[in-house]
Design a protein around this motif. Structure first.
Motif, PDB file in Angstrom:
ATOM      1  N   TYR A  43      -7.501 -18.902   2.805  1.00 55.04           N
ATOM      2  CA  TYR A  43      -7.501 -18.253   1.496  1.00 55.04           C
ATOM      3  C   TYR A  43      -8.917 -18.271   0.925  1.00 55.04           C
ATOM      4  CZ  TYR A  43      -2.473 -18.527   1.912  1.00 55.04           C
ATOM      5  OH  TYR A  43      -1.175 -18.377   2.367  1.00 55.04           O
ATOM      6  N   GLY A  44      -9.455 -17.084   0.669  1.00 52.68           N
ATOM      7  CA  GLY A  44     -10.823 -16.977   0.201  1.00 52.68           C
ATOM      8  C   GLY A  44     -11.081 -17.619  -1.134  1.00 52.68           C
ATOM      9  N   ALA A  45     -10.022 -17.836  -1.931  1.00 54.80           N
ATOM     10  CA  ALA A  45     -10.186 -18.444  -3.248  1.00 54.80           C
ATOM     11  C   ALA A  45     -10.456 -19.940  -3.169  1.00 54.80           C
ATOM     12  CB  ALA A  45      -8.936 -18.212  -4.090  1.00 54.80           C
ATOM     13  N   VAL A  46     -10.255 -20.539  -1.998  1.00 55.37           N
ATOM     14  CA  VAL A  46     -10.484 -21.974  -1.826  1.00 55.37           C
ATOM     15  C   VAL A  46     -11.962 -22.222  -1.594  1.00 55.37           C
ATOM     16  CG1 VAL A  46     -10.019 -23.975  -0.346  1.00 55.37           C
ATOM     17  CG2 VAL A  46      -8.154 -22.423  -0.994  1.00 55.37           C
ATOM     18  N   SER A  47     -12.552 -23.087  -2.418  1.00 51.86           N
ATOM     19  CA  SER A  47     -13.985 -23.326  -2.338  1.00 51.86           C
ATOM     20  C   SER A  47     -14.336 -24.674  -1.719  1.00 51.86           C
ATOM     21  CB  SER A  47     -14.629 -23.215  -3.726  1.00 51.86           C
ATOM     22  OG  SER A  47     -13.997 -24.090  -4.646  1.00 51.86           O
ATOM     23  N   HIS A  48     -13.595 -25.710  -2.051  1.00 49.98           N
ATOM     24  CA  HIS A  48     -13.818 -27.036  -1.487  1.00 49.98           C
ATOM     25  C   HIS A  48     -12.522 -27.507  -0.840  1.00 49.98           C
ATOM     26  CE1 HIS A  48     -17.217 -26.788  -4.198  1.00 49.98           C
ATOM     27  NE2 HIS A  48     -17.715 -27.905  -3.716  1.00 49.98           N
ATOM     28  N   ASN A  49     -12.656 -28.209   0.273  1.00 56.25           N
ATOM     29  CA  ASN A  49     -11.475 -28.699   0.977  1.00 56.25           C
ATOM     30  C   ASN A  49     -11.883 -29.938   1.762  1.00 56.25           C
ATOM     31  OD1 ASN A  49      -8.977 -29.008   2.137  1.00 56.25           O
ATOM     32  ND2 ASN A  49      -9.007 -27.099   3.294  1.00 56.25           N
ATOM     33  N   TYR A  50     -11.362 -31.094   1.349  1.00 52.87           N
ATOM     34  CA  TYR A  50     -11.747 -32.377   1.932  1.00 52.87           C
ATOM     35  C   TYR A  50     -10.533 -33.207   2.294  1.00 52.87           C
ATOM     36  CZ  TYR A  50     -16.745 -32.385   0.654  1.00 52.87           C
ATOM     37  OH  TYR A  50     -18.091 -32.117   0.559  1.00 52.87           O
TER      38      TYR A  50
END
Length: 327
Positions: A86-93
């Protein structure tokens, strides 16, 4: 001799908003425009820099949320990849220390679009993400002091700008800014062509946004791990609602804190409402920061959790410009 620490301490903020910004920035450090562009191009290519451009104040031009999933460790890679689709996701940890172990940030123009996004992710991964929108901010600054330690800050509460409604031209400018300035001598000319807005209006609007606080900072956005900040943690506490502002302001004044804000609780699964993020170069430095929370901000009596950062699956600026139709 080229001083990288001085270079990035200066370029993380206040890149000149003028037709030849890299020439002007270089002049303050006795560097040519070509030298500045060469260093930036090298480090963007090497993944040390995310982009050159704007960091917008949260929830001013759009809306965003911190979300989390409880994922079996063996499935983290697969689920993180689904979320990143999903392009709206900016950070993912990945973060350890709680059953909610995959944490991501998502943004949108408005709350209805964000709700739609979270429902789509829920359908895709088989669980509804924990949705923790920000209620109040006390300190937000992901500029990293490359050349030295952070200084102690005033405990005065931040006054973020009011939510701003954008017209179509401004949204096109935001969309162009989200991926960063092109590394050319005249980047704002290219930006103007990309969004179809005259150059003078692009320069004026960006300058106005920065002066009013809509843009929190404008310059080089670093990926912190390649610069040595590899020992990082997100901390959260259960603070009584009637004193969370007082405690948050006090906590924000502790020097190692890079982010501090109040978020919505989701009881019974998530009781915590006060968050702080700390980035450190070593485990002893991280532990020293955690000790400061107790010693300087009085956090020890409050129930809390420390979520240490693991694998970074995505790190980039918040994306507001996409649109989704509520369903």
């Amino acid at each position: 001799m080229f001083d990288e620490q001085r270079f990035y301490d200066r370029l993380q903020r206040d890149l000149p908003i003028e037709p030849r910004p890299f020439r002007s920035a270089g002049a303050t450090m006795d560097l040519s425009e070509h030298a500045v562009l060469s260093v930036l191009a090298r480090d963007v290519g090497a993944g040390r820099i995310s982009r050159i451009g704007a960091v917008f104040a949260p929830n001013v031009i759009g809306t965003s949320t911190l979300a989390a999933l409880a994922v079996p460790p063996s499935e983290l890679e697969e689920v993180a990849a689904r979320v990143n689709a999903y392009g709206a996701v900016s950070h993912n940890y990945a973060r350890s220390g709680h059953r909610y172990n995959l944490w991501f940030v998502a943004g949108a123009r408005h709350r209805a679009a964000l709700d739609t996004l979270l429902l789509r992710i829920a359908s895709d991964v088989g669980q509804m993400p924990l949705d923790l929108p920000m209620e109040r901010e006390y300190h937000i600054d992901l500029g990293f002091p490359i050349s030295g330690a952070r200084s102690r800050r005033s405990r005065r509460r931040m006054q973020p700008p009011a939510a701003t409604l954008l017209d179509d031209d401004e949204w096109r400018l935001v969309a162009a800014l989200e991926t960063g300035l092109p590394l050319t001598p005249e980047p704002f000319h290219a930006l103007a062509r990309q969004c179809g807005v005259p150059l003078h209006r692009v320069l004026t609007r960006i300058a106005q946004w920065r002066a009013s606080g809509v843009i929190r900072r404008f310059g080089a956005i670093l990926h912190h791990r390649p610069f040595g900040f590899r020992h990082n943690a997100m901390c959260a506490w259960d603070v009584p609602d009637d004193c969370v502002d007082k405690v948050g302001i006090r906590l924000a004044g502790v020097a190692p804190v890079s982010l501090c804000y109040c978020r919505t609780r989701r009881e019974p699964v998530w009781r915590y409402n006060l968050f702080a993020m700390v980035h450190a170069r070593s485990e002893p430095e991280l532990q020293a920061a955690l000790d400061l929370f107790d010693r300087e901000a009085g956090m020890a009596p409050m129930p809390g959790v420390v979520l240490r950062s693991g694998t970074c699956y995505r790190q980039r600026g918040t994306r507001y410009s996409w649109e989704a139709t509520p369903g």
